[in-house]
Write an enzyme that holds these catalytic residues in place. Structure first.
Site, PDB file in Angstrom:
ATOM      1  N   GLY A   1       0.831  -1.249   0.139  1.00  0.00           N
ATOM      2  CA  GLY A   1      -0.099   0.143  -0.150  1.00  0.00           C
ATOM      3  C   GLY A   1       0.963   1.032   0.070  1.00  0.00           C
TER       4      GLY A   1
ATOM      5  N   CYS B   1      -9.115  -0.504   4.053  1.00  0.00           N
ATOM      6  CA  CYS B   1      -8.126  -0.503   4.859  1.00  0.00           C
ATOM      7  C   CYS B   1      -8.605  -0.491   6.298  1.00  0.00           C
ATOM      8  CB  CYS B   1      -6.778   0.128   4.866  1.00  0.00           C
ATOM      9  SG  CYS B   1      -5.713  -0.387   6.084  1.00  0.00           S
TER      10      CYS B   1
ATOM     11  N   ASN C   1     -10.794  -7.521   1.224  1.00  0.00           N
ATOM     12  CA  ASN C   1      -9.710  -6.902   2.094  1.00  0.00           C
ATOM     13  C   ASN C   1      -9.979  -7.731   3.510  1.00  0.00           C
ATOM     14  OD1 ASN C   1      -7.856  -5.373   3.557  1.00  0.00           O
ATOM     15  ND2 ASN C   1      -8.083  -3.867   2.023  1.00  0.00           N
TER      16      ASN C   1
ATOM     17  N   GLY D   1      -8.857 -13.835  -0.478  1.00  0.00           N
ATOM     18  CA  GLY D   1      -9.238 -14.094   0.953  1.00  0.00           C
ATOM     19  C   GLY D   1      -8.864 -15.537   1.273  1.00  0.00           C
TER      20      GLY D   1
END
Ligand SMILES: Cc1cc2nc3c(=O)[nH]c(=O)nc-3n(C[C@H](O)[C@H](O)[C@H](O)COP(=O)(O)OP(=O)(O)OC[C@H]3O[C@@H](n4cnc5c(N)ncnc54)[C@H](O)[C@@H]3O)c2cc1C
Ligand SMILES: Cc1cc2nc3c(=O)[nH]c(=O)nc-3n(C[C@H](O)[C@H](O)[C@H](O)COP(=O)(O)O)c2cc1C
Ligand code: FES
Lengths: 303, 258
Positions: free
Chosen positions: A48, A132, A194, A245
């Site tokens: 990121g 996030c 996420n 995931g």
């Protein structure tokens, strides 16, 4: 039989196979070069990146949980200019699509990072992290409302000419509504999921395991949630979906592809087996041969 | 130095200090050579291979012998993962990613050095002592434990250099902590230290007082061990840095301890 594993996500993002790496779990790719040939990956998504350098959260930032882990790294990175100057020239050598994961505290922040990345031809796409859970302002706030997701997508769309992936948060009531909002503002694809917001307590010390108390859950524990969400979103949007995931092998990756994903990302599993990504490509290849599949597209969205 | 994922086979396992520690001797399972150039301070990410433990566990190189092809690990049963590792038997396999992390620095030959280890923190000190001795510096060890039975590998340490001991209950050596030992008051070209954080902090303070340079080996919790996840950070004068790649060995001047 000739097998075609390549996938086209649109607006120039073509992958030689559907396997990519998840942001924040694969460094800048070079950390894994001793273990795998990165040229064999469909793409690699780097850490990121924010406009200004960030120190991230205090230690401890990690706790292992049943079949998963919590993290609260908090987007530690040296900022986009450092990335462009120091890291980009080093990691361009991989023959695999480079994607930069982008975060910000406001739509303008996101747009500015993307504007600075735009001249770098080697950046095939940006993945916009609107999800996030580890930063106080921004981050997940954008990912949990349709208006927030739309505002960030609109700003990034105007700033970056190539492929824009919008990365979705699972910490919402209706992930399809957020996906549709991103699609409406010009996202080329969406990636999900996420991390799931979670929490763990060290009962001996009577303290939270993480310095931030709550953090993001990843790893095999989240996979069924992720597969379900990918399936729902793939049914709702017209743009390609990237699934992730808890993927640990080719079999897991195929679950996402059958649920409707065009490509997949592998995250936490890289910590356990640094060679997992290339093995997953081999396992997918093997599966296709065993089942008489000549194009990975034949398996996409069959559920 | 190339990092590798290697299956090792356990050729010997000894339980130490009443089953709370295991000394494992390993060789590369397929009979091939150990990775070249592994040095004191470095560690391996070990797959505990048991139910309920997903992430690898960082364990220091206790000893590496290229002549015999043996690598030693000294493991404390501290939780689920290390429990499983200490319970492995001869013939069992252990998958490791190694070598990881940096190394201790070497002083000029003939320097005056003190190697301080507390609890399982003695592990990297053995290999360091062996390397220093081979380079012409006589290692002096200061080993601390709760009690005599908790002092690990004393025979190995005595073979390598001079050994001072402290025990909290006074059952052997000087009673108290390592910092209560008179050897701690002397000035050294380098004090090396590994052990529980409070111990390392007090050794760092006493090294500062005696004007000795000091390197400590940190044991922050890790996920990847490769510099990829940024979970293992320590605050330093350069900001947050990864213990797994920029450490585990740090000069105390780099840390923000006071
Ligand atoms: C570079 C490095 C070298 C190490 N070398 C050795 C060694 O040579 N021998 C050895 O026995 N141990 C060593 N350790 C510590 C060892 O990694 C931990 O004890 C282990 O990870 C605990 O895992 P577990 O599953 O047994 O415990 P868990 O069930 O995960 O945790 C049990 C307890 O241990 C604590 N803990 C968890 N991880 C760590 C950690 N990384 N460090 C300290 N405490 C932790 C937890 O907070 C908890 O209180 C080293 C650690 C590092 C970072
Ligand atoms: C240590 C760690 C750091 C992460 N950092 C980022 C990040 O910077 N940006 C981002 O979009 N996702 C980040 N993630 C989320 C992952 O990219 C991924 O979405 C999530 O971990 C689920 O996939 P997995 O179960 O395969 O790990 C991070 C995850 C972990 C474990
Ligand atoms: S443990 Fe992942 S960066 Fe150090």
């Amino acid at each position: 039989m000739e097998l075609n594993l390549s996938v086209d996500l649109g607006r120039g993002l073509k992958l030689k196979n559907p396997v990519m790496t998840a942001s924040g779990t694969f460094g800048y790719g070079e950390e894994f070069a001793d273990f795998i040939n990165l040229d064999k990956l469909g793409g690699y998504i780097v850490k990121g990146t924010t406009l200004n350098p960030r120190e991230g959260n205090d230690y401890p930032r990690m706790a292992e949980t049943p079949s998963g882990m919590l993290n609260a790294v908090g987007l530690q990175n040296k900022g986009v200019d450092y990335f462009i100057r120091e890291i980009y020239p080093r990691i361009q050598r991989f023959d695999s699509a480079m994607v930069v994961n982008v975060s910000g505290a406001s739509p303008d922040d996101y747009a500015e990072v993307c504007r600075r990345l735009a001249p770098l031809d080697g950046v095939a796409a940006v993945e916009v992290n609107i999800s996030c859970p580890n930063v106080k302002q921004g981050g997940m706030a954008f990912g949990t409302t349709c208006e927030g997701a739309a505002a960030v997508t609109r700003a990034v769309r105007a700033a970056f000419p190539r492929h824009v992936i919008v990365k979705l948060s699972p910490n919402v009531t209706s992930v399809t509504d957020i996906a549709l909002a991103a699609e409406a503002e010009g996202a080329d694809s969406v990636s999900l999921i996420n991390t799931l917001m979670g929490m763990a307590i060290d009962v001996e010390r009577r303290r939270p395991c993480l310095s931030t108390i709550t953090g993001g859950l990843s790893g095999p524990a989240v996979r069924p949630v992720a597969v379900r969400m990918v399936w729902q979103v793939a049914k709702a949007v017209k743009i390609p979906v990237i699934g992730l995931g808890g993927i640990t092998c080719g079999r897991d990756a195929l679950e996402f592809i059958m649920a409707g994903a065009t490509a997949i990302e592998i995250g936490t599993a890289n910590f356990i087996d640094p060679a997992v990504t290339v093995k997953a490509v081999e396992e997918i290849t093997d599966y296709c041969h065993r089942h008489g599949i000549s194009d990975i597209a034949e398996l996409r969205g069959i559920i | 130095m190339k990092k590798q994922i290697i299956d090792f086979r356990i050729i010997d396992r000894k339980m130490l200090a009443g089953d709370r520690y295991a000394l494992l001797k390993l060789v590369v399972a397929d009979g091939s050579q150990l990775p070249e150039g592994i040095r004191a301070g470095q560690f391996a990410q070990v797959d505990a291979g048991c139910k309920g433990v997903m992430l690898r566990r960082p364990i220091s190189i206790n000893k590496i012998d290229y002549a015999t092809g043996e690598l030693w690990l000294l493991v404390r049963d501290a939780g689920r993962g290390t429990h499983a590792i200490t319970r492995l038997s001869e013939g069992d396999m252990l998958n490791m990613v190694l070598p990881l992390g940096n190394t201790f620095s070497y002083p000029a030959a003939g320097s005056k050095v003190l190697l301080v280890g507390g609890g399982v923190g003695v592990a990297p000190m053995l290999q360091l002592g062996i390397e220093l001795k081979a380079m012409g510096t006589d290692p002096v060890f200061l080993l601390g434990a709760r009690s005599q039975t908790d002092l690990l590998e004393l025979d190995e340490f005595s073979r390598t250099g001079k050994v001072h001991v402290t025990t909290e209950d006074g059952s052997m050596g000087v009673r108290g902590f390592v910092t209560d030992h008179p050897a701690m008051n002397e000035r050294y070209d380098m004090v090396y230290c590994c052990g529980p954080a409070p111990m390392m902090k007090s050794v760092a303070r006493s090294a500062r007082k005696s004007g000795s340079a000091c390197e400590v080996s940190l044991e922050n919790m890790m996920a990847c061990g490769l510099g990829a996840c940024l979970c293992c950070v320590e605050k330093t004068v350069k900001g947050n840095v990864c213990v797994c790649t920029e450490g585990p060995v740090f000069n105390i001047d780099q840390l923000t301890w006071n």
